[in-house]
Design a protein around this motif. Structure first.
Motif, PDB file in Angstrom:
ATOM      1  N   TRP A  63       0.818  -1.213   0.000  1.00 50.51           N
ATOM      2  CA  TRP A  63       0.000   0.000   0.000  1.00 50.51           C
ATOM      3  C   TRP A  63       0.851   1.262   0.000  1.00 50.51           C
ATOM      4  N   PHE A  64       1.974   1.254   0.689  1.00 45.76           N
ATOM      5  CA  PHE A  64       2.813   2.449   0.740  1.00 45.76           C
ATOM      6  C   PHE A  64       3.529   2.678  -0.591  1.00 45.76           C
ATOM      7  N   GLN A  65       3.794   1.593  -1.313  1.00 43.05           N
ATOM      8  CA  GLN A  65       4.379   1.746  -2.642  1.00 43.05           C
ATOM      9  C   GLN A  65       3.359   2.340  -3.612  1.00 43.05           C
ATOM     10  N   GLN A  66       2.097   1.961  -3.468  1.00 42.97           N
ATOM     11  CA  GLN A  66       1.057   2.540  -4.303  1.00 42.97           C
ATOM     12  C   GLN A  66       0.911   4.037  -4.063  1.00 42.97           C
ATOM     13  N   LEU A  90      -0.930   7.709   8.033  1.00 40.35           N
ATOM     14  CA  LEU A  90      -1.657   6.491   7.692  1.00 40.35           C
ATOM     15  C   LEU A  90      -1.312   5.348   8.646  1.00 40.35           C
ATOM     16  N   LYS A  91      -0.063   5.275   9.071  1.00 35.61           N
ATOM     17  CA  LYS A  91       0.374   4.179   9.934  1.00 35.61           C
ATOM     18  C   LYS A  91      -0.255   4.237  11.321  1.00 35.61           C
ATOM     19  N   THR A  92      -0.847   5.367  11.678  1.00 34.10           N
ATOM     20  CA  THR A  92      -1.493   5.481  12.987  1.00 34.10           C
ATOM     21  C   THR A  92      -2.949   5.032  12.957  1.00 34.10           C
ATOM     22  N   LEU A  93      -3.507   4.839  11.745  1.00 31.21           N
ATOM     23  CA  LEU A  93      -4.939   4.563  11.610  1.00 31.21           C
ATOM     24  C   LEU A  93      -5.239   3.076  11.760  1.00 31.21           C
ATOM     25  N   PRO A  94      -6.461   2.735  12.185  1.00 30.69           N
ATOM     26  CA  PRO A  94      -6.885   1.338  12.102  1.00 30.69           C
ATOM     27  C   PRO A  94      -6.779   0.849  10.659  1.00 30.69           C
ATOM     28  N   HIS A 144       0.775  -7.042   4.313  1.00 30.36           N
ATOM     29  CA  HIS A 144       1.612  -6.018   4.940  1.00 30.36           C
ATOM     30  C   HIS A 144       0.831  -4.984   5.749  1.00 30.36           C
ATOM     31  N   PRO A 145      -0.125  -5.395   6.568  1.00 32.89           N
ATOM     32  CA  PRO A 145      -0.718  -4.421   7.493  1.00 32.89           C
ATOM     33  C   PRO A 145       0.159  -4.274   8.729  1.00 32.89           C
ATOM     34  N   PHE A 177       9.752 -14.632  11.755  1.00 36.07           N
ATOM     35  CA  PHE A 177       8.758 -13.654  11.322  1.00 36.07           C
ATOM     36  C   PHE A 177       9.319 -12.264  11.590  1.00 36.07           C
ATOM     37  N   ALA A 178       8.999 -11.312  10.720  1.00 32.10           N
ATOM     38  CA  ALA A 178       9.352  -9.905  10.956  1.00 32.10           C
ATOM     39  C   ALA A 178       8.084  -9.069  10.905  1.00 32.10           C
ATOM     40  N   PHE A 179       7.927  -8.180  11.879  1.00 38.46           N
ATOM     41  CA  PHE A 179       6.733  -7.345  11.970  1.00 38.46           C
ATOM     42  C   PHE A 179       6.785  -6.220  10.936  1.00 38.46           C
ATOM     43  N   PRO A 180       5.718  -6.026  10.136  1.00 36.85           N
ATOM     44  CA  PRO A 180       5.650  -4.825   9.298  1.00 36.85           C
ATOM     45  C   PRO A 180       5.775  -3.566  10.153  1.00 36.85           C
ATOM     46  N   ASN A 181       6.557  -2.632   9.676  1.00 35.45           N
ATOM     47  CA  ASN A 181       6.896  -1.394  10.373  1.00 35.45           C
ATOM     48  C   ASN A 181       7.807  -1.685  11.563  1.00 35.45           C
ATOM     49  N   GLY A 182       7.367  -2.550  12.470  1.00 37.66           N
ATOM     50  CA  GLY A 182       8.269  -3.112  13.465  1.00 37.66           C
ATOM     51  C   GLY A 182       8.576  -2.259  14.668  1.00 37.66           C
ATOM     52  N   GLY A 183       7.780  -1.205  14.913  1.00 35.30           N
ATOM     53  CA  GLY A 183       7.994  -0.384  16.095  1.00 35.30           C
ATOM     54  C   GLY A 183       7.404  -1.020  17.337  1.00 35.30           C
TER      55      GLY A 183
END
Length: 251
Positions: A63-66, A90-94, A144-145, A177-183
């Motif tokens: 989605w971020f590439q789009q 966008l990363k803060t939204l549900p 990738h959510p 496994f690696a978490f998307p964004n990963g914070g």
């Protein structure tokens, strides 16, 4: 050393070899095959690639590439925000709200073709790298959510679908496994339980730090990609760890 071997030794309480480093790549871009793999093969360096399986399947573009491609096509972002600012918001939204905003941005837009190295790997390329004996593959969700922005059922779907797609294509399930964004706020206790239930033995964040036998094994730290030679040297030498410890002692 291979990431899987590092995780195994950490879980077993074994020490790591001096100067042990594991390399990893996220998402599953063609650049992993076109650019990185020839160098890794030449130097005999193992690495792990964490796959967003919907990206490879062609069913779930990143989605971020789009959003980036829409900006390249001249589509103005709402509020005249920069790409970085809009992505951060966008990363803060549900999850559902974020997808709706991206869908509205892309409505009626013909996106330019992404550069070759930013397109997804093919599964044949994945198998070729796997067969080299140098590259192994972990899970990185299906679409990738950011998992903490999803319902528990959506998280389960993302984790299980990713695991099952890798199993179907490679004949064995992923263990890392690696978490998307990963914070630190991008996963929940439920996320960690779901990963363990799905058979994952380690999970990796983007929280900077060195992995140790103290764990925690379902949210281990990783350093991000260094942007210069000096940053690479500082990362692998432990200089950043010393600075962190020094700051902690002064707090």
């Amino acid at each position: 050393m291979p990431l899987a071997e590092m995780a195994r030794r950490l879980r077993a309480g074994e020490g790591l070899p001096p100067r042990a480093v594991a390399l990893s790549f996220d998402d599953g871009y063609a650049s992993n095959y076109e650019l990185a793999f020839p160098i890794l093969r030449e130097l005999g360096l193992p690495a792990t690639i964490f796959l967003a399986t919907g990206f490879l399947d062609g069913t779930d573009p990143l989605w971020f590439q789009q959003v980036d491609l829409a900006l390249c096509a001249g589509i103005p972002l709402p509020g005249a925000a920069s790409l970085g600012e809009w992505l951060a918001e966008l990363k803060t939204l549900p999850e559902e709200a974020m997808r709706l905003r991206v869908e509205n941005l892309l409505k009626g837009v013909t996106l330019p073709v992404a550069p070759k190295v930013t397109r997804p790997l093919t599964w044949d390329q994945v198998r070729e790298m796997r067969d080299s004996g140098l590259i192994d593959f972990g899970g990185h969700t299906h679409a990738h959510p950011i998992l903490a922005r999803c319902s528990v059922e959506k998280q389960r779907h993302e984790i299980i679908t990713c695991r099952d797609r890798i199993l179907a294509e490679l004949g064995q399930p992923p263990r890392a496994f690696a978490f998307p964004n990963g914070g630190p706020g991008d996963f929940t206790p439920e996320t960690l339980s779901l990963l363990a239930e799905a058979g994952f033995e380690s999970a990796w964040t983007m929280i900077c730090g060195r992995a140790t036998a103290a764990g925690p094994f379902m949210h281990l730290p990783r350093y991000g990609a260094p942007e210069s030679v000096w940053e690479t040297e500082a990362t692998v030498s432990g200089a950043f760890e010393l600075v962190r410890q020094w700051k902690g002692g002064r707090a």
